[in-house]
Scaffold this motif. Structure first.
Motif, PDB file in Angstrom:
ATOM      1  N   GLU A  17      80.074  19.606  -7.723  1.00 47.69           N
ATOM      2  CA  GLU A  17      81.108  18.767  -8.344  1.00 47.69           C
ATOM      3  C   GLU A  17      81.810  19.507  -9.481  1.00 47.69           C
ATOM      4  OE1 GLU A  17      81.650  14.210 -10.091  1.00 47.69           O
ATOM      5  OE2 GLU A  17      79.638  15.023  -9.770  1.00 47.69           O
ATOM      6  N   GLU A  21      85.795  21.460  -7.344  1.00 44.91           N
ATOM      7  CA  GLU A  21      86.854  20.445  -7.326  1.00 44.91           C
ATOM      8  C   GLU A  21      88.179  21.007  -6.814  1.00 44.91           C
ATOM      9  OE1 GLU A  21      89.156  17.248 -10.244  1.00 44.91           O
ATOM     10  OE2 GLU A  21      87.678  18.623 -11.086  1.00 44.91           O
ATOM     11  N   THR A 194      77.879  16.385   2.479  1.00 50.68           N
ATOM     12  CA  THR A 194      78.428  15.651   1.340  1.00 50.68           C
ATOM     13  C   THR A 194      79.788  16.204   0.936  1.00 50.68           C
ATOM     14  OG1 THR A 194      76.192  15.164   0.532  1.00 50.68           O
ATOM     15  CG2 THR A 194      78.004  14.912  -1.034  1.00 50.68           C
ATOM     16  N   GLN A 197      82.431  15.174   3.608  1.00 50.50           N
ATOM     17  CA  GLN A 197      82.819  13.763   3.531  1.00 50.50           C
ATOM     18  C   GLN A 197      83.651  13.486   2.278  1.00 50.50           C
ATOM     19  OE1 GLN A 197      82.885  11.824   5.836  1.00 50.50           O
ATOM     20  NE2 GLN A 197      81.111  12.024   7.186  1.00 50.50           N
ATOM     21  N   ALA A 198      83.375  14.225   1.204  1.00 49.75           N
ATOM     22  CA  ALA A 198      84.205  14.099  -0.003  1.00 49.75           C
ATOM     23  C   ALA A 198      85.629  14.576   0.274  1.00 49.75           C
ATOM     24  CB  ALA A 198      83.587  14.899  -1.150  1.00 49.75           C
ATOM     25  N   GLN A 202      89.163  12.261   0.256  1.00 47.78           N
ATOM     26  CA  GLN A 202      90.394  12.624  -0.446  1.00 47.78           C
ATOM     27  C   GLN A 202      91.583  12.649   0.514  1.00 47.78           C
ATOM     28  OE1 GLN A 202      90.704  13.076  -3.846  1.00 47.78           O
ATOM     29  NE2 GLN A 202      92.879  13.002  -3.320  1.00 47.78           N
TER      30      GLN A 202
END
Length: 243
Positions: A17, A21, A194, A197-198, A202
């Motif tokens: 994270e 980003e 993860t 899927q993030a 978006q």
């Protein structure tokens, strides 16, 4: 010990994270542009990295225009060692792409934790030749400590337009314990899925902001699921291999 695994996953997710980003947002931009232009997102991996393709394909709550490239020779069945050998074969990736509905303007995600084997590297190079945007999902910690098995001497991250770094440890296995000489507790699948899927979450937001309704699969175990999904299958069946 199970708490140590949870702790490791939490730390890795925090690291991702904090460091990924910009790459996650850029990956979402690539895919959004592909979808806006009526293109397809292709997802490829071998061995356990095939789970990345399965994770994004035909999944309740997931986006519809996703083609999972699930080459049988690269699967863990019927014999896991065959997958390992096949992943190292030069020239195989080009043949795989010849049998997939890929087009200029599409995007492809290629998963390989080590990023060293011939097939994922060649997949990136061949996809670029065809005009696809290439996103690699790999571990830079792992890849930086191994040599390429491709004739170019390059690793996957060096062949992609964009890299999503899973940040997992060298060798993938993250836990150790007195009394055993090898590490255990792999993390790449949990973290990689993860991240992907993030990215797709978006993409959904990007499309909504562009006043485009995102095509999303609905669970077949809901009352309306089959009716909604059948319309998508009819529309995309000729463009998505496994539908």
């Amino acid at each position: 010990m199970y708490k140590n695994y949870f702790h490791k996953i939490h730390n890795l997710l925090n690291e991702v994270e904090e460091t990924q980003e910009t790459s996650i947002l850029k990956a979402a931009d690539f895919i959004t542009e592909t979808f806006v232009n009526d293109g397809i997102l292709h997802v490829f991996g071998s061995g356990h990295s095939q789970m990345f393709a399965m994770e994004l394909f035909y999944r309740a709550g997931g986006m519809v225009p996703v083609n999972a490239i699930l080459t049988p020779e690269l699967a863990l069945e019927p014999k896991d060692q065959m997958s390992t050998l096949a992943e190292r074969q030069s020239g195989f990736a080009k043949e795989i792409l010849l049998n997939e509905p890929v087009h200029e303007g599409d995007t492809i995600i290629i998963g390989s934790t080590s990023g060293r084997n011939a097939v994922p590297i060649e997949m990136a190079l061949e996809a670029k030749k065809l005009g696809l945007k290439v996103i690699a999902i790999t571990s830079l910690k792992f890849s930086s400590q191994v040599e390429s098995r491709h004739t170019s001497g390059k690793k996957l991250y060096e062949c992609a337009d964009l890299v999503l770094d899973t940040c997992v440890d060298f060798g993938d296995a993250a836990l150790s314990l007195e009394g055993i000489d090898v590490n255990f507790g792999p993390t790449s699948s949990v973290i990689g899925c993860t991240i992907l899927q993030a990215v797709m979450a978006q993409v959904v937001e990007n499309l909504i902001k562009s006043d485009i309704e995102p095509p999303i699969w609905v669970s077949s175990n809901t009352e309306s699921g089959d009716n909604i999904n059948n319309k998508y299958i009819e529309k995309y069946q000729s463009r998505i291999t496994c539908l």
